[in-house]
Design an enzyme around this catalytic site. Structure first.
Site, PDB file in Angstrom:
ATOM      1  N   PHE A 106      43.063  41.590  80.539  1.00 12.23           N
ATOM      2  CA  PHE A 106      42.388  40.987  79.070  1.00 12.23           C
ATOM      3  C   PHE A 106      40.862  40.544  79.413  1.00 12.23           C
ATOM      4  CE2 PHE A 106      43.618  37.132  80.956  1.00 12.23           C
ATOM      5  CZ  PHE A 106      43.055  35.874  80.216  1.00 12.23           C
ATOM      6  N   LYS A 107      40.731  39.996  80.570  1.00 14.01           N
ATOM      7  CA  LYS A 107      39.393  39.400  80.927  1.00 14.01           C
ATOM      8  C   LYS A 107      38.285  40.198  80.874  1.00 14.01           C
ATOM      9  CE  LYS A 107      41.633  35.683  83.209  1.00 14.01           C
ATOM     10  NZ  LYS A 107      41.743  34.886  84.467  1.00 14.01           N
ATOM     11  N   ASP A 108      38.420  41.636  80.919  1.00 16.55           N
ATOM     12  CA  ASP A 108      37.556  42.851  80.503  1.00 16.55           C
ATOM     13  C   ASP A 108      36.714  42.362  79.268  1.00 16.55           C
ATOM     14  OD1 ASP A 108      37.759  44.587  82.748  1.00 16.55           O
ATOM     15  OD2 ASP A 108      39.560  45.249  81.713  1.00 16.55           O
ATOM     16  N   THR A 139      40.495  37.684  86.820  1.00 22.20           N
ATOM     17  CA  THR A 139      39.128  37.571  86.473  1.00 22.20           C
ATOM     18  C   THR A 139      38.260  38.160  87.577  1.00 22.20           C
ATOM     19  OG1 THR A 139      39.471  35.212  85.588  1.00 22.20           O
ATOM     20  CG2 THR A 139      37.404  35.557  86.427  1.00 22.20           C
TER      21      THR A 139
END
Length: 435
Positions: A106-108, A139
């Site tokens: 999700f950190k994209d 991350t």
């Protein structure tokens, strides 16, 4: 829009300064001076908009005229060029898949948006921008992917030795070019403390142009609100309005973004913070005493955070009012044994292969519904692709995982990492000598 420090609301800086400075000198975190309220017509008709259109509208509300509309649209379209689908497991329970970006996490969303914003603001001929980032797993991979080859930047990633998965480590250490990896003999909290000390070191800041890519950076937080609004758009197109979000939580940036979206006008019934045994926040919500402890290694390594940085932002959003906060946020904690049971249940019941973080979110969403039955969509967030955690998933289950493009090639690349003790003087010397 200006941004203040959570430790001093009189301290105000521009968006550009907040992005590049990351951490105020008073050691607070930047927050917008006003929470922008989105047009009720936009919210009511949100199902008519694409993910990119929603993202642009939200980004514009924070950034204003600091970036012209055409340039901001280009940044959003380039950064958010992948999907975030909601998939229903049954009539009441859905999973929001946030792992369809290039680093499978999700950190994209945050890393790609931030890297392009920094690239936009960086002027040709300026001093090299040194990006420091501590990671508990995901991350670092997202930041490495987002900044790889970006001119005028150099990224130094600190990760805890032996406490990230094999695939995560490969994503951190096989890039080369402008990406460097430091393998720290400690925990994520140790890595985070080294990064924070660097930002508060005048000598180092005089020698280097430092910024952070951790979720302490406001440019990481803003784009994470995008997918909460996008989830609502997907559900609204199916005639659903009431949502409870369950978020796997480590450094609490992800759920912090969700609560920021709620404060902007997104109708959310409740949030559930799902944690592993690193339970600083659940204990605080139960007893009202914030007591960080050293992080403990678990299967859900990206959540192995003993002192979550973003919790001060969440408290700030609620004016330090614990009762208001508890009315909107619940929390549940799970052991590794329970996490494995959750992964097994997801596969046996739904044929859904989940990473440990996702399984914890699933368990918490189920626990909340058992305690609060009603008519609402229970959406839990899947924050990482299961391919990143082969060690935690049974071989007979893992064989059902479809590897994303590029995942199998990671193992063939050479590891490039420098071992580092938990010692600030050594870290500072490394940065200065390798400048």
């Amino acid at each position: 829009m200006q941004f203040y420090s959570t430790n001093n609301k009189a301290l105000r800086v521009s968006f550009q300064e907040a992005v590049f400075n990351s951490l105020p000198q008073d050691k607070g975190l930047y927050m917008p001076e006003v929470i922008p309220q989105l047009d009720p017509y936009f919210i009511k008709n949100i199902q008519q908009y694409s993910l990119q259109e929603i993202a642009f509208t939200i980004a514009k509300a924070f950034i204003g005229n600091d970036i012209p509309d055409a340039d901001l649209k280009s940044i959003v379209d380039d950064a958010i060029n992948f999907e975030a689908p909601v998939k229903f497991l049954d009539a009441e329970t859905a999973v929001l898949e946030l792992f369809h970006g290039p680093s499978y996490a999700f950190k994209d969303f945050g890393a790609r948006f931030m890297s392009r914003v920094m690239g936009y603001f960086s002027k040709q001929g300026e001093q090299l921008l040194d990006v420091l980032v501590a990671t508990s797993g995901d991350t670092g991979g997202a930041v490495a992917s987002g900044f790889l080859g970006v001119e005028g930047t150099r990224v130094t990633i600190l990760y805890p030795k032996g406490k990230v998965s094999k695939v995560q480590e490969e994503q951190l250490t096989t890039n080369g070019q402008n990406i460097r990896a430091l393998e720290v003999e400690g925990t994520f909290d140790d890595c985070q403390a080294l990064v924070k000390e660097a930002f508060n070191d005048p000598d180092l800041n005089n020698a280097l142009r430092l910024t952070s890519a951790n979720s302490i950076n406001i440019a990481r937080l803003i784009p994470q609100t995008f997918y909460y609004f996008w989830t609502y758009a997907q559900l609204k197109s199916q005639g659903m309005d009431e949502i409870v979000f369950t978020v796997p939580s480590g450094n609490f940036g992800n759920i912090g973004a969700g609560l920021l979206a709620y404060k902007m006008g997104l109708p959310v019934a409740h949030f559930v913070a799902a944690t592993n045994v690193n339970d600083t926040v659940p204990r605080f919500l139960q007893h009202g005493i914030y007591e960080p402890k050293p992080s403990v290694q678990t299967l859900a390594n990206a959540m192995d955070v003993g002192n979550p940085s973003n919790w001060v932002r969440i408290q700030d959003l609620f004016g330090q009012d614990l009762d208001q906060l508890k009315a909107k946020v619940s929390s549940y904690t799970y052991t590794d044994e329970q996490t494995l049971e959750g992964m097994e249940e997801l596969f046996q019941k739904y044929k859904y292969v989940a990473c440990p973080h996702t399984a914890i979110a699933y368990l918490a969403s189920k626990a909340y519904r058992n305690e609060h039955p009603g008519e609402y969509a229970s959406v839990f967030l899947s924050t990482a692709h299961p391919c990143k955690f082969p060690e935690a998933i049974k071989p007979e289950v893992f064989q059902h995982v479809a590897l994303p493009d590029g995942a199998s090639a990671l193992a063939e690349k050479e590891k490039q990492a420098v071992e580092m003790p938990v010692d600030y003087k050594t870290f500072k010397t490394y940065l200065l000598v390798n400048n």
